[in-house]
Design a protein around this motif. Structure first.
Motif, mmCIF file in Angstrom:
data_model
loop_
_atom_site.group_PDB
_atom_site.id
_atom_site.type_symbol
_atom_site.label_atom_id
_atom_site.label_comp_id
_atom_site.label_asym_id
_atom_site.label_seq_id
_atom_site.Cartn_x
_atom_site.Cartn_y
_atom_site.Cartn_z
ATOM 1 N N TYR A 111 0.869 -1.165 -0.038
ATOM 2 C CA TYR A 111 0.054 -0.074 0.030
ATOM 3 C C TYR A 111 1.119 1.142 -0.033
ATOM 4 N N ILE A 112 0.625 2.032 -0.892
ATOM 5 C CA ILE A 112 1.659 3.071 -1.235
ATOM 6 C C ILE A 112 1.061 4.395 -1.475
ATOM 7 N N ASP A 113 1.081 5.655 -0.651
ATOM 8 C CA ASP A 113 0.074 6.384 -0.711
ATOM 9 C C ASP A 113 0.901 7.665 -0.619
ATOM 10 N N ALA A 114 0.720 8.771 -1.532
ATOM 11 C CA ALA A 114 1.592 9.797 -1.774
ATOM 12 C C ALA A 114 0.778 11.018 -1.477
ATOM 13 N N ALA A 115 -0.454 10.739 -0.856
ATOM 14 C CA ALA A 115 -1.156 11.903 -0.381
ATOM 15 C C ALA A 115 -2.041 11.191 0.962
ATOM 16 N N LEU A 151 2.669 14.687 -1.524
ATOM 17 C CA LEU A 151 3.873 14.548 -1.721
ATOM 18 C C LEU A 151 4.234 15.190 -3.477
ATOM 19 N N GLY A 152 5.318 16.140 -3.473
ATOM 20 C CA GLY A 152 5.429 16.516 -4.829
ATOM 21 C C GLY A 152 4.548 17.705 -4.937
ATOM 22 N N VAL A 153 3.713 18.059 -4.143
ATOM 23 C CA VAL A 153 2.838 19.242 -4.378
ATOM 24 C C VAL A 153 3.390 20.170 -3.249
ATOM 25 N N ASP A 154 2.998 19.723 -2.046
ATOM 26 C CA ASP A 154 3.718 20.518 -0.660
ATOM 27 C C ASP A 154 5.241 20.556 -0.994
ATOM 28 N N SER A 155 5.947 19.492 -1.243
ATOM 29 C CA SER A 155 7.381 19.434 -1.263
ATOM 30 C C SER A 155 7.876 18.005 -1.319
ATOM 31 N N GLY A 156 8.909 17.907 -1.777
ATOM 32 C CA GLY A 156 9.504 16.574 -2.097
ATOM 33 C C GLY A 156 9.366 16.185 -3.426
ATOM 34 N N ASN A 157 10.355 15.311 -3.948
ATOM 35 C CA ASN A 157 10.360 14.378 -5.256
ATOM 36 C C ASN A 157 9.585 13.425 -5.282
#
Length: 416
Positions: free
Chosen positions: A69-73, A86-92
């Motif tokens: 389970y992988i969640d970038a939000a 992730l990628g919106v607020d910060s981070g690659n």
């Protein structure tokens, strides 16, 4: 990727309903993750440690997730943890997701969860193998770090003072027989115990004796045995051993009202809304100071946030800033031999030890960043880099540490 877990639809529905009730959720979906968040079955939720003989089940009885389970939000769970994207607020995002895919493919041994927070928001949350969002994971020696924080909480509430850290441990305890102490044992201070520099020299035969006969070494009798069975205290060199946190827990129990277990539950974890955890009670009635606690990955984030924020939680000082400073300071500088190369790598240097918390410089390019971490066997990690406002939590059941991986793969994703 799609997450699935081995339980029938009825049980799964009940557990999801319970999770919604626990966190006040309307939904546990997010547009930037795939699948359903993995939660523990009723039987899995009973497993709090690597081995639980009373229920005849162990951590290894937890079924492996068929898919990660992988969640970038990450979802906002009303649990006191702010979230972002992730990628919106910060981070690659691409960098972190590539690492997550490798973890899912078991290219980094047996990871159970990885969470990343940056500038106060959780931007990435993932579960693999035996990881579950609501299952408290065995913490191993990370428990020692929690023991130190509990002592710091006692100082904040006035049951101890900062100057007491330089007082002999025996000055806080009753029922000891100093006539039987090894030479110099009466001078061991709280500071020395917290930095694994007590100078105790206890043979492996004696330690085996303690383990085989727990009834003989309950409570203050255990401290008496440590101070009596040691060789002469002629040096306060760093020596990682369980007697040190055990003595610290004895002091905590002696100075706080009620029991140490109640104090930790009500005055430390309770103040942060940490309720889904477990801390094994030893035969003598005290929490096991060196291991045998368990905690969810999100609650580990809370602990890391507390320390990174210099003892503050939601604007309230739970632990003195001066204590946090000592706890995270390199009170002891360690050689590669002293850490047995476990916390070393070509991106790591200048290892140190505070009050049951570790330090290491992490190199990215031509610059180094100071990391502070709580570390437990199996790869359990709470690590933050204050300069980057970056916090990483990893749970695992592998035979490696993850500092090198964090330095190589995660820090660069948050450095502009």
């Amino acid at each position: 990727m799609v997450s699935s877990f081995k339980s029938n639809k009825l049980i799964a529905g009940m557990l999801i309903s319970g999770l919604v009730s626990m966190f006040g959720l309307a939904t546990i979906a997010s547009e930037r993750h795939h699948g359903k968040v993995p939660i523990a079955t009723i039987e899995e939720a009973k497993i709090k440690h690597w081995r639980v003989p009373e229920i005849e089940r162990t951590f290894w009885d937890i079924s492996e997730l068929e898919n990660a389970y992988i969640d970038a939000a990450p979802t906002h769970l009303n649990d006191g943890i702010p979230v972002g994207k992730l990628g919106v607020d910060s981070g690659n995002e691409a960098t972190v997701m590539a690492l997550a895919q490798e973890i899912a493919e078991k290219k980094h041994a047996e990871v159970d969860s990885m969470l990343i927070a940056h500038k106060g928001k959780v931007l990435f949350e993932s579960y693999y193998s035996r990881g579950r969002i609501d299952l408290s994971h065995p913490q191993s020696s990370t428990t020692k770090s929690y023991t130190a924080l509990a002592l710091g909480r006692a100082i904040q509430l006035g049951y101890l003072s900062m100057s007491d850290l330089d007082m002999p441990i025996v000055s806080f305890l009753k029922g000891l027989d100093p006539e039987k102490f090894a030479k110099g044992a009466e001078n061991i201070t709280l500071h020395q115990a917290l930095t694994m520099s007590s100078g105790l020299q206890i043979s492996s035969e004696k330690i085996d004796q303690y383990r085989k006969n727990p009834e003989m070494y309950r409570g203050i009798k255990q401290v008496q045995a440590f101070l009596e069975d040691s060789g002469p205290i002629d040096s306060q060199m760093f020596n990682y051993q369980g007697a040190n946190p055990d003595m610290v827990m004895q002091v905590l129990d002696a100075v706080v009202p009620g029991t140490a277990e109640e104090f930790i539950r009500n005055e430390l974890f309770g103040k942060m809304g940490i309720v889904n955890y477990d801390w094994r009670i030893e035969p003598g009635g005290l929490p096991a100071a060196g291991a045998f606690s368990s905690m969810t990955s999100r609650n580990m984030l809370k602990v890391g946030t507390l320390v990174m924020n210099k003892g503050k939680w939601n604007g309230k000082q739970l632990i003195p800033e001066s204590f946090i400073s000592k706890a995270t300071n390199r009170n002891v500088r360690l050689s590669a031999e002293q850490v047995q190369n476990f916390y070393s790598g070509d991106k790591l240097s200048n290892s140190g030890y505070g009050y049951f918390w570790w330090q290491a410089d992490m190199k990215v390019g031509d610059k180094s960043y100071l990391s502070i971490s709580a570390q437990g066997g199996g790869g359990v990690t709470i690590l933050f880099v204050e300069e980057l406002e970056l916090l990483v939590v990893i749970t695992a059941h592998s035979r490696q540490a993850y500092l090198q991986m964090i330095a190589e793969r995660i820090l660069p994703a948050f450095i502009k």
